[in-house]
Design an enzyme around this catalytic site. Structure first.
Site, PDB file in Angstrom:
ATOM      1  N   LEU A  41      85.760 -31.747  36.936  1.00 37.08           N
ATOM      2  CA  LEU A  41      86.194 -30.464  37.206  1.00 37.08           C
ATOM      3  C   LEU A  41      87.494 -30.096  36.454  1.00 37.08           C
ATOM      4  O   LEU A  41      88.489 -31.050  36.555  1.00 37.08           O
ATOM      5  CB  LEU A  41      86.505 -30.191  38.671  1.00 37.08           C
ATOM      6  CG  LEU A  41      85.477 -29.488  39.539  1.00 37.08           C
ATOM      7  CD1 LEU A  41      85.763 -29.487  41.059  1.00 37.08           C
ATOM      8  CD2 LEU A  41      84.921 -28.216  39.186  1.00 37.08           C
ATOM      9  N   ASP A  42      87.757 -29.087  35.616  1.00 32.69           N
ATOM     10  CA  ASP A  42      88.768 -28.868  35.195  1.00 32.69           C
ATOM     11  C   ASP A  42      90.117 -28.891  35.998  1.00 32.69           C
ATOM     12  O   ASP A  42      90.012 -28.580  37.301  1.00 32.69           O
ATOM     13  CB  ASP A  42      88.885 -27.475  34.479  1.00 32.69           C
ATOM     14  CG  ASP A  42      88.053 -27.278  33.386  1.00 32.69           C
ATOM     15  OD1 ASP A  42      87.779 -28.338  32.511  1.00 32.69           O
ATOM     16  OD2 ASP A  42      87.379 -26.255  33.128  1.00 32.69           O
ATOM     17  N   HIS A  43      91.125 -29.147  35.540  1.00 34.69           N
ATOM     18  CA  HIS A  43      92.401 -29.276  36.475  1.00 34.69           C
ATOM     19  C   HIS A  43      92.663 -27.837  37.309  1.00 34.69           C
ATOM     20  O   HIS A  43      93.238 -27.986  38.309  1.00 34.69           O
ATOM     21  CB  HIS A  43      93.771 -29.738  35.874  1.00 34.69           C
ATOM     22  CG  HIS A  43      94.473 -28.766  35.061  1.00 34.69           C
ATOM     23  ND1 HIS A  43      93.936 -28.249  33.848  1.00 34.69           N
ATOM     24  CD2 HIS A  43      95.620 -27.925  35.338  1.00 34.69           C
ATOM     25  CE1 HIS A  43      94.841 -27.285  33.362  1.00 34.69           C
ATOM     26  NE2 HIS A  43      95.695 -27.024  34.232  1.00 34.69           N
TER      27      HIS A  43
END
Length: 178
Positions: A41-43
């Protein structure tokens, strides 16, 4: 071992960060040793992240060939039109090729934990929430899909991966699944 973790906004999906200053990582949440993320999951995305100590499982979960649908609650800027929703349902052509069709519906604003920092609110610009399910997981795919139809993503929360659900986990909490 399989763990469901509610990844907070701004946390990297790794246990170390060599950048200066270091950014928050998974190491700060008391997870068991020797687990690693099954997917990413992207930051700047939040929600369900599965972690495991099983290497084969870690590769199988995010692999589109194993058809693990991923469901997201997506706050978008603007009011979705039927035509925009239909574009998402048919699949979008992105710079790395066409996406598979998505399941998408407009939904009421969900009851979620507060985000830190909060999403920027602009009274003059409406927003809406979508429940969007995809069967693949390219880099920043949901954000790129919504942007391609003129609905930029403001907040992105993954709520399910296959049969695994986020329900009952506060931001930063985790539980054993198996």
């Amino acid at each position: 071992m399989l763990i469901a973790f509610n990844k907070p906004y701004g946390v990297l999906c790794q246990f170390t960060d060599r950048s200066q200053p270091p950014r928050p990582t998974l190491a700060g949440f008391g997870l068991p040793p020797d687990v690693y993320p099954a997917g990413r999951l992207d930051h700047d995305s939040e929600g369900l992240l599965l972690l495991t100590d099983d290497g084969q499982l870690a590769h199988r979960i995010p692999d589109p060939r194993h058809k693990q649908p991923k469901t997201y609650l997506v706050q978008v800027e603007g009011t979705p039109s039927p035509a925009q929703l239909q574009q998402l349902r048919q699949g979008i052509v992105l710079n790395d090729g066409p996406t598979r069709p998505a399941e998408v519906a407009e939904v009421d604003a969900p009851e979620l934990w507060p985000r830190d920092p909060p999403v920027r609110y602009r009274r003059s610009v409406p927003d809406a929430w979508l429940r969007l399910t995809i069967g693949e997981g390219r880099n920043r795919q949901v954000r790129r899909m919504t942007a391609a139809v003129g609905l930029p993503t403001l907040r992105l929360v993954r709520v399910a991966i296959g049969p695994h659900r986020l329900e009952g986990l506060a931001s930063g909490q985790w539980r054993m699944l198996g």
